[in-house]
Scaffold this motif. Structure first.
Motif, mmCIF file in Angstrom:
data_model
loop_
_atom_site.group_PDB
_atom_site.id
_atom_site.type_symbol
_atom_site.label_atom_id
_atom_site.label_comp_id
_atom_site.label_asym_id
_atom_site.label_seq_id
_atom_site.Cartn_x
_atom_site.Cartn_y
_atom_site.Cartn_z
ATOM 1 N N ASP A 97 30.752 38.066 30.697
ATOM 2 C CA ASP A 97 29.989 39.217 31.403
ATOM 3 C C ASP A 97 29.106 38.457 32.339
ATOM 4 O OD1 ASP A 97 31.670 40.895 30.477
ATOM 5 O OD2 ASP A 97 30.111 41.908 29.088
ATOM 6 N N VAL A 145 30.586 36.027 34.901
ATOM 7 C CA VAL A 145 31.118 36.975 36.064
ATOM 8 C C VAL A 145 29.959 37.255 37.079
ATOM 9 C CG1 VAL A 145 32.224 39.137 36.679
ATOM 10 C CG2 VAL A 145 33.153 37.745 34.875
ATOM 11 N N MET A 146 28.727 37.744 36.366
ATOM 12 C CA MET A 146 27.424 38.151 37.185
ATOM 13 C C MET A 146 27.364 36.778 38.209
ATOM 14 S SD MET A 146 23.877 39.185 35.760
ATOM 15 C CE MET A 146 23.782 37.643 34.961
ATOM 16 N N ASP A 165 28.643 33.223 45.034
ATOM 17 C CA ASP A 165 29.540 33.630 46.048
ATOM 18 C C ASP A 165 28.742 34.137 47.018
ATOM 19 O OD1 ASP A 165 31.992 32.630 44.889
ATOM 20 O OD2 ASP A 165 32.633 34.815 44.022
ATOM 21 N N ASP A 166 27.568 34.781 46.921
ATOM 22 C CA ASP A 166 26.605 35.395 47.650
ATOM 23 C C ASP A 166 25.580 33.985 48.118
ATOM 24 O OD1 ASP A 166 25.488 37.524 49.163
ATOM 25 O OD2 ASP A 166 24.068 37.486 47.631
ATOM 26 N N LYS A 205 28.969 34.233 39.086
ATOM 27 C CA LYS A 205 29.873 33.818 39.872
ATOM 28 C C LYS A 205 29.611 34.535 41.027
ATOM 29 C CE LYS A 205 33.756 31.677 41.583
ATOM 30 N NZ LYS A 205 33.489 31.337 43.037
ATOM 31 N N GLU A 206 29.436 36.165 41.012
ATOM 32 C CA GLU A 206 29.205 36.755 42.035
ATOM 33 C C GLU A 206 27.793 36.225 42.809
ATOM 34 O OE1 GLU A 206 28.711 40.509 40.407
ATOM 35 O OE2 GLU A 206 30.762 40.919 40.143
ATOM 36 N N LYS A 207 26.810 35.982 42.191
ATOM 37 C CA LYS A 207 25.757 35.275 42.725
ATOM 38 C C LYS A 207 25.810 34.001 43.441
ATOM 39 C CE LYS A 207 22.447 37.600 39.795
ATOM 40 N NZ LYS A 207 22.006 38.642 40.663
#
Length: 315
Positions: free
Chosen positions: A187, A190-191, A197-198, A193-195
């Motif tokens: 978890d 994943v969190m 990608d941003d 990875k989103e950051k």
């Protein structure tokens, strides 16, 4: 700094939030010199009662000189009390950095090609691998004050809650986001990875093992060579780097004993960290050994900047 089983129990800010507030009050209203005097008294008292920490400091400093001797370098006259005082003085630099009082080019300088290493991936999210060596707050302050970059700093301890609360008091406009966790699970990955990608920055220390050991989590360790001895380093940061598939940069903020200026050292660790699917453990071992070697190269140059006051070489 206490002698407990887990490093997370070492309460470097013993008084918690209110202790930090008292330090800030003395610094703001008494000035740096009054603060320094109080700090000397406090650190001397602690030095007298911290028998285990004196022992760990001595073992570490001896390992530094042993490594320098093997490399053909001059041995240094190293004092455990000076080591303790270096830790205390680092607190002053932390306060100054978050108050915006450290000026890039004057109080902080990029060493060698470090600026190129840290700005090379400006168009990407990236992972900064840090350590409890020197004052990385100086670099964080550069990024987070008057910057559009968002830094997400991972802490493996609940002690970070007091630190985060204090940080918001001293620097309310800071763009840093502190993430507290006890293990690096799916978890969390994943969190993060989103950051990435941003195009945000994720910072994580790679010199202390997580507080909760679980062989099924990404918080296992590798035993590698460091200062001529075997030492455990966490696998988690390097597994995370392979999952995030982003550039990795090693970062250090090291106070130069000759100039009193903070040297920012940034080392490009690779555009992506790839693990061999067939032999993941060997691949991890190689990457962690590479990190430990880079860390050792700097530690023998700035030995008093090492702030792991526990049995780092414990089997």
């Amino acid at each position: 700094m206490q002698d407990n089983k887990n490093w997370n129990e070492l309460k470097e800010f013993k008084g918690g939030y209110y202790g930090l507030k008292i330090m800030l009050f003395i610094y703001n209203y008494g000035g740096r010199y009054i603060f320094s005097f109080v700090l000397i008294v406090v650190m001397f008292f602690y030095y007298l009662i911290a028998k285990k920490q004196r022992q760990y400091s001595r073992e570490f400093l001896d390992a530094v000189n042993s490594t320098r001797e093997k490399r053909g370098l001059k041995k240094l006259k190293l004092s455990t009390f000076a080591h303790f005082m270096s830790f205390g003085n680092m607190l002053i630099e932390k306060l100054r950095s978050w108050q915006g009082k450290l000026i890039l080019g004057k109080d902080i300088v990029f060493k060698g090609d470090s600026e190129q290493a840290i700005t090379k991936y400006n168009d990407n999210g990236r992972l900064l691998i840090c350590s409890h060596f020197g004052d990385i707050e100086a670099l964080r302050a550069i990024f987070t004050i008057n910057s559009t970059y968002k830094i997400n700093s991972i802490f493996y301890t609940d002690n970070a809650k007091n630190y985060n609360r204090f940080l918001k008091t001293i620097s309310p406009n800071s763009n840093i986001n502190i993430i507290t966790t006890t293990s690096m699970g799916p978890d969390t990955a994943v969190m993060l990875k989103e950051k990435i990608d941003d195009r945000q920055i994720v910072a994580i220390a790679a010199d202390r093992i997580p507080t909760t050991y679980n062989s099924n989590q990404n918080n296992r360790t590798c035993c590698v060579e460091f200062l001529g001895r075997k030492a455990k380093f966490p696998q988690g940061p390097f597994i995370l780097a392979s999952i995030l598939k982003c550039p990795v940069v090693l970062v250090f903020g090291l106070k130069n004993p000759h100039t009193e200026i903070i040297d920012i050292v940034c080392i490009d660790f690779g555009e992506k960290l790839i693990l061999d699917r067939k032999d993941k453990e060997v691949s991890l071992q190689n990457h962690i050994q590479r990190y430990a070697k880079k860390l050792e190269d700097l530690v023998i140059e700035y030995p008093y900047q090492w702030f792991n006051f526990f049995d780092f070489f414990k089997e």
